[in-house]
Write an enzyme that holds these catalytic residues in place. Structure first.
Site, PDB file in Angstrom:
ATOM      1  N   LYS A  56       0.622  21.411  21.478  1.00 35.08           N
ATOM      2  CA  LYS A  56       0.530  20.207  22.321  1.00 35.08           C
ATOM      3  C   LYS A  56       1.784  19.355  22.140  1.00 35.08           C
ATOM      4  O   LYS A  56       2.542  19.570  21.180  1.00 35.08           O
ATOM      5  CB  LYS A  56      -0.714  19.409  21.927  1.00 35.08           C
ATOM      6  CG  LYS A  56      -0.721  18.901  20.491  1.00 35.08           C
ATOM      7  CD  LYS A  56      -2.110  18.432  20.068  1.00 35.08           C
ATOM      8  CE  LYS A  56      -2.104  17.913  18.633  1.00 35.08           C
ATOM      9  NZ  LYS A  56      -3.483  17.703  18.122  1.00 35.08           N
TER      10      LYS A  56
ATOM     11  N   TYR B  31      22.854  -6.458  18.698  1.00 32.31           N
ATOM     12  CA  TYR B  31      22.138  -7.446  19.521  1.00 32.31           C
ATOM     13  C   TYR B  31      21.471  -8.513  18.661  1.00 32.31           C
ATOM     14  O   TYR B  31      20.958  -8.233  17.579  1.00 32.31           O
ATOM     15  CB  TYR B  31      21.061  -6.748  20.354  1.00 32.31           C
ATOM     16  CG  TYR B  31      21.613  -6.007  21.554  1.00 32.31           C
ATOM     17  CD1 TYR B  31      22.512  -6.602  22.437  1.00 32.31           C
ATOM     18  CD2 TYR B  31      21.216  -4.692  21.800  1.00 32.31           C
ATOM     19  CE1 TYR B  31      23.000  -5.911  23.531  1.00 32.31           C
ATOM     20  CE2 TYR B  31      21.697  -3.986  22.894  1.00 32.31           C
ATOM     21  CZ  TYR B  31      22.587  -4.607  23.762  1.00 32.31           C
ATOM     22  OH  TYR B  31      23.068  -3.922  24.844  1.00 32.31           O
TER      23      TYR B  31
HETATM   24  C1  LIG Z   1      -3.619  18.288  16.828  1.00 31.80           C
HETATM   25  C2  LIG Z   1      -4.814  19.049  16.404  1.00 31.80           C
HETATM   26  C3  LIG Z   1      -4.710  20.065  15.430  1.00 31.80           C
HETATM   27  C4  LIG Z   1      -3.458  20.354  14.648  1.00 31.80           C
HETATM   28  O1  LIG Z   1      -3.428  19.554  13.483  1.00 31.80           O
HETATM   29  P1  LIG Z   1      -2.246  19.715  12.409  1.00 31.80           P
HETATM   30  O2  LIG Z   1      -2.577  18.689  11.375  1.00 31.80           O
HETATM   31  O3  LIG Z   1      -0.986  19.406  13.132  1.00 31.80           O
HETATM   32  O4  LIG Z   1      -2.294  21.108  11.901  1.00 31.80           O
HETATM   33  C5  LIG Z   1      -5.837  20.844  15.190  1.00 31.80           C
HETATM   34  N1  LIG Z   1      -6.993  20.609  15.845  1.00 31.80           N
HETATM   35  C6  LIG Z   1      -7.130  19.605  16.732  1.00 31.80           C
HETATM   36  C7  LIG Z   1      -8.447  19.383  17.386  1.00 31.80           C
HETATM   37  C8  LIG Z   1      -6.049  18.784  17.038  1.00 31.80           C
HETATM   38  O5  LIG Z   1      -6.197  17.785  17.913  1.00 31.80           O
END
Ligand SMILES: *Cc1c(COP(=O)(O)O)cnc(C)c1O
Length: 369
Positions: free
Chosen positions: A38, A264
């Site tokens: 993702k 700035y």
């Molecule tokens: C983002 C996510 C993961 C991955 O978690 P990590 O800590 O990056 O390994 C696994 N399961 C779900 C449901 C997630 O939303």
């Protein structure tokens, strides 16, 4: 002193392979590996990362949204893709692109059954999400009856897996709570399978769950941050390799006299002679203003240089008074441990996850193979 041309995010695919193999080595042969890609594979370019992992025979991918799954299909990904957080408005697209939804409440379950039935699907694979304590997404355990009653009334969908998500798998002071989540999920799984008459796949572990709770690997594990090189502990950081190095270059050096100001709002006031370097990366690239005014550090010639004054949209200025450097020299914002995104983000009171997913599209991704 290495020279540089521009700001880039260098992504080391060999390091990705190392991390994938390390995480796989922590699981049983029969445990499936789901790679979480993702948010552009946590900022690293999801298409390249997913294609690379597909070649390494990863079992599954997960994305947050349907649009992310569509992009992977367009990029040639044929491995199953779990969509963690689909919305009713894009369920048709989800089916057209053979993406598999997480169904987390009655509303999305019913909407998906309606869309799948309308499109004459049979046994379309879905993943039923249970809430065991994170209180983010998921059915309650007392909704099993309801879910089963819906599944029994339709042949449009089939529960390919049931899963849950741990709230504090990286925090060993919360071990009792995590074990309770795992137990609660195992109870749900047992009841669900008994009632439905078949055995869906079970999964609950994210990266820290994989590393800290081997007894909870079940049928599949979901790894995100570990693939990108972070283990959420000093011990595990030693076993993993950050795949991304954010590099830039010194555009200009200034000699600042006592009493002059930098940037700035004149936020930095020099108390003595100061040498500053201007670097072409700013808050539009993902280095938030929180890193300004002495909080964040970059590395030049392996030495830390504090970000002084306010972070600009396209630039930062850093203090190089004590660093032997010149215009055109390479700047490392973060890279391998111990100068990784995890350490960099600590300065701003945040975590590796946030900084690596914040590096904007303007920063060119360059892949090392
Ligand atoms: C983002 C996510 C993961 C991955 O978690 P990590 O800590 O990056 O390994 C696994 N399961 C779900 C449901 C997630 O939303």
């Amino acid at each position: 002193m290495p020279k540089a041309q521009d700001t880039i995010l260098e992504v080391d695919l060999k390091a990705l392979k190392h991390n994938f193999e390390y995480i796989t080595s922590k699981t049983q042969k029969s445990t499936k590996i789901l790679a979480v890609v993702k948010a552009f594979a946590y900022g690293n370019d999801a298409n390249t990362i997913a294609n690379y992992l597909q070649d390494l025979k990863v079992d599954y991918f997960a994305v947050a949204y349907v649009s992310e799954g569509v992009a992977l299909r367009d990029a040639g990904i044929t491995t199953p893709i779990l969509v963690l957080h689909p919305q009713a408005s894009n369920l048709k697209t989800l089916i057209e692109r053979c993406l598999e939804p997480s169904l987390y409440n009655a509303k999305i379950l019913n909407e998906f059954i309606a869309v799948a039935s309308e499109r004459k699907q049979t046994n379309y694979p879905v993943h039923i999400k249970f809430n065991t304590g994170l209180n983010r997404l998921g059915f309650r355990n007392d909704e099993i009856d309801y879910i089963i009653s819906k599944l029994e009334k339709t042949d449009a969908i089939t529960a390919k897996s049931i899963f849950s998500h741990l709230a504090a798998s990286e925090d060993l002071s919360e071990k009792e709570f995590t074990l309770q989540q795992i137990e609660s999920f195992k109870g749900i799984a047992e009841e669900f399978s008994k009632r439905i008459g078949y055995q869906p796949m079970l999964h609950i572990c994210n990266t820290s769950g994989i590393l800290n709770y081997p007894e909870a690997h079940l049928d599949m594990v979901r790894t995100g941050i570990g693939l990108y090189g972070f283990g959420n502990s000093e011990k595990e950081n030693k076993n993993l390799k950050p795949i991304a190095t954010l590099k830039s270059v010194i555009s200009q050096i200034h000699q600042i006299e006592k009493g002059e100001t930098v940037g700035y709002n004149r936020a930095y006031k020099s108390e003595s002679f100061t040498k500053t370097a201007t670097i072409p990366i700013g808050h539009a690239d993902g280095i938030g203003r929180i890193y300004g005014n002495g909080k964040g550090f970059v590395f030049i010639n392996n030495k830390p240089a504090a970000i002084i004054g306010n972070v600009c949209m396209d630039m930062i200025m850093v203090d190089v008074t004590d660093i032997n450097c010149s215009e055109g020299d390479e700047v490392i914002i973060f890279g391998k441990h111990p100068h990784s995104a995890s350490e960099f983000s600590k300065a701003a009171g945040t975590i590796s996850y946030e900084i690596i997913t914040s590096i904007s599209a303007r920063v060119k991704r360059v892949f090392l193979t």
